[in-house]
Design a protein around this motif. Structure first.
Motif, mmCIF file in Angstrom:
data_model
loop_
_atom_site.group_PDB
_atom_site.id
_atom_site.type_symbol
_atom_site.label_atom_id
_atom_site.label_comp_id
_atom_site.label_asym_id
_atom_site.label_seq_id
_atom_site.Cartn_x
_atom_site.Cartn_y
_atom_site.Cartn_z
ATOM 1 N N ILE A 8 0.867 -1.178 0.000
ATOM 2 C CA ILE A 8 0.000 0.000 0.000
ATOM 3 C C ILE A 8 0.900 1.222 0.000
ATOM 4 C CG2 ILE A 8 -1.650 1.389 1.327
ATOM 5 C CD1 ILE A 8 -2.865 -1.194 2.352
ATOM 6 N N VAL A 9 0.590 2.176 -0.889
ATOM 7 C CA VAL A 9 1.312 3.442 -0.952
ATOM 8 C C VAL A 9 0.343 4.535 -0.531
ATOM 9 C CG1 VAL A 9 2.564 5.068 -2.411
ATOM 10 C CG2 VAL A 9 2.776 2.595 -2.830
ATOM 11 N N GLU A 10 0.678 5.230 0.537
ATOM 12 C CA GLU A 10 -0.159 6.298 1.084
ATOM 13 C C GLU A 10 0.535 7.637 0.862
ATOM 14 O OE1 GLU A 10 -3.477 7.634 2.590
ATOM 15 O OE2 GLU A 10 -3.116 5.540 3.094
ATOM 16 N N VAL A 11 -0.154 8.558 0.217
ATOM 17 C CA VAL A 11 0.358 9.918 0.052
ATOM 18 C C VAL A 11 -0.257 10.747 1.173
ATOM 19 C CG1 VAL A 11 0.445 11.931 -1.461
ATOM 20 C CG2 VAL A 11 0.575 9.628 -2.443
ATOM 21 N N LEU A 12 0.599 11.379 1.988
ATOM 22 C CA LEU A 12 0.090 12.136 3.123
ATOM 23 C C LEU A 12 -0.863 13.229 2.680
ATOM 24 C CD1 LEU A 12 3.175 12.636 5.470
ATOM 25 C CD2 LEU A 12 1.232 11.096 5.772
ATOM 26 N N SER A 13 -1.967 13.310 3.388
ATOM 27 C CA SER A 13 -2.960 14.342 3.138
ATOM 28 C C SER A 13 -2.550 15.640 3.825
ATOM 29 C CB SER A 13 -4.317 13.900 3.687
ATOM 30 O OG SER A 13 -4.683 12.661 3.153
ATOM 31 N N LEU A 14 -3.150 16.734 3.403
ATOM 32 C CA LEU A 14 -2.923 18.008 4.074
ATOM 33 C C LEU A 14 -3.576 17.985 5.453
ATOM 34 C CD1 LEU A 14 -3.544 20.536 1.165
ATOM 35 C CD2 LEU A 14 -1.352 19.890 2.171
ATOM 36 N N GLY A 15 -2.995 18.695 6.383
ATOM 37 C CA GLY A 15 -3.566 18.804 7.724
ATOM 38 C C GLY A 15 -2.942 17.827 8.696
ATOM 39 N N GLN A 20 -1.565 12.460 10.979
ATOM 40 C CA GLN A 20 -1.507 11.563 12.144
ATOM 41 C C GLN A 20 -2.303 10.288 11.880
ATOM 42 O OE1 GLN A 20 0.401 11.720 14.840
ATOM 43 N NE2 GLN A 20 1.311 13.541 13.954
ATOM 44 N N ARG A 21 -3.462 10.423 11.214
ATOM 45 C CA ARG A 21 -4.272 9.249 10.866
ATOM 46 C C ARG A 21 -3.482 8.317 9.948
ATOM 47 N NH1 ARG A 21 -8.200 11.264 7.314
ATOM 48 N NH2 ARG A 21 -6.642 10.754 5.764
ATOM 49 N N ASP A 22 -2.827 8.894 8.924
ATOM 50 C CA ASP A 22 -2.063 8.088 7.974
ATOM 51 C C ASP A 22 -0.879 7.399 8.657
ATOM 52 O OD1 ASP A 22 -3.811 9.004 6.046
ATOM 53 O OD2 ASP A 22 -2.407 10.424 5.170
ATOM 54 N N ARG A 23 -0.200 8.103 9.551
ATOM 55 C CA ARG A 23 1.006 7.579 10.195
ATOM 56 C C ARG A 23 0.711 6.615 11.351
ATOM 57 N NH1 ARG A 23 5.557 9.960 8.633
ATOM 58 N NH2 ARG A 23 5.431 11.959 7.573
ATOM 59 N N ASN A 24 -0.411 6.770 11.993
ATOM 60 C CA ASN A 24 -0.699 5.964 13.182
ATOM 61 C C ASN A 24 -1.846 4.976 12.971
ATOM 62 O OD1 ASN A 24 1.322 7.242 14.801
ATOM 63 N ND2 ASN A 24 -0.011 9.017 14.945
ATOM 64 N N LEU A 29 -3.804 -0.381 11.414
ATOM 65 C CA LEU A 29 -4.825 -1.137 10.701
ATOM 66 C C LEU A 29 -4.206 -2.051 9.648
ATOM 67 C CD1 LEU A 29 -7.805 -1.700 9.905
ATOM 68 C CD2 LEU A 29 -7.608 0.231 8.333
ATOM 69 N N TYR A 30 -3.334 -1.502 8.825
ATOM 70 C CA TYR A 30 -2.699 -2.297 7.771
ATOM 71 C C TYR A 30 -1.830 -3.402 8.362
ATOM 72 C CZ TYR A 30 -4.173 1.522 4.689
ATOM 73 O OH TYR A 30 -4.898 2.458 3.997
ATOM 74 N N SER A 31 -1.176 -3.112 9.466
ATOM 75 C CA SER A 31 -0.357 -4.109 10.128
ATOM 76 C C SER A 31 -1.229 -5.270 10.623
ATOM 77 C CB SER A 31 0.400 -3.470 11.292
ATOM 78 O OG SER A 31 1.341 -4.350 11.824
ATOM 79 N N ALA A 32 -2.349 -4.933 11.259
ATOM 80 C CA ALA A 32 -3.261 -5.956 11.787
ATOM 81 C C ALA A 32 -3.904 -6.779 10.663
ATOM 82 C CB ALA A 32 -4.340 -5.307 12.644
ATOM 83 N N GLN A 33 -4.106 -6.164 9.505
ATOM 84 C CA GLN A 33 -4.765 -6.849 8.391
ATOM 85 C C GLN A 33 -3.808 -7.696 7.555
ATOM 86 O OE1 GLN A 33 -8.083 -7.024 7.918
ATOM 87 N NE2 GLN A 33 -8.174 -5.930 9.861
ATOM 88 N N GLY A 34 -2.507 -7.618 7.814
ATOM 89 C CA GLY A 34 -1.558 -8.475 7.127
ATOM 90 C C GLY A 34 -0.885 -7.879 5.901
#
Length: 97
Positions: A8-15, A20-24, A29-34
């Motif tokens: 998964i590639v996440e581009v940080l959103s503004l704000g 914080q949601r993207d980083r934490n 969530l992604y870690s728990a989902q495998g």
């Protein structure tokens, strides 16, 4: 049963709240989902954090910083053997979005 994506590639959103949601939250969530690999692209700082699965969780493997990246560098992933993408192109495209 639906399997998690390998990458998964996440581009940080503004704000700050979104970042914080993207980083934490999403990382947990992604870690728990495998998910096997997670990239966080900070297009403003021209930085990419690469997390890979280790001992059943995503762990930061490397941070590619603007100062360590060079024109013409190519991103690859062991999760996608035939995948490669130009860092120059990535930051150019993401910055325009």
């Amino acid at each position: 049963m639906i399997e998690a994506p390998d990458l998964i590639v996440e581009v940080l959103s503004l704000g700050m709240n979104n970042q914080q949601r993207d980083r934490n939250l999403k990382l947990r969530l992604y870690s728990a989902q495998g998910v096997r690999e997670y990239w966080i692209v900070d297009w403003r700082a021209e930085k990419i954090e690469i997390y890979r699965r280790e001992s059943a969780q995503l762990v930061l493997q490397t941070t590619l910083l603007q100062t360590t990246l060079h024109r013409g560098d190519i991103l690859t992933s062991p999760m996608l053997p035939n995948f490669s993408y130009s860092i120059d192109r990535l930051f150019m495209q993401v910055g325009r979005s």
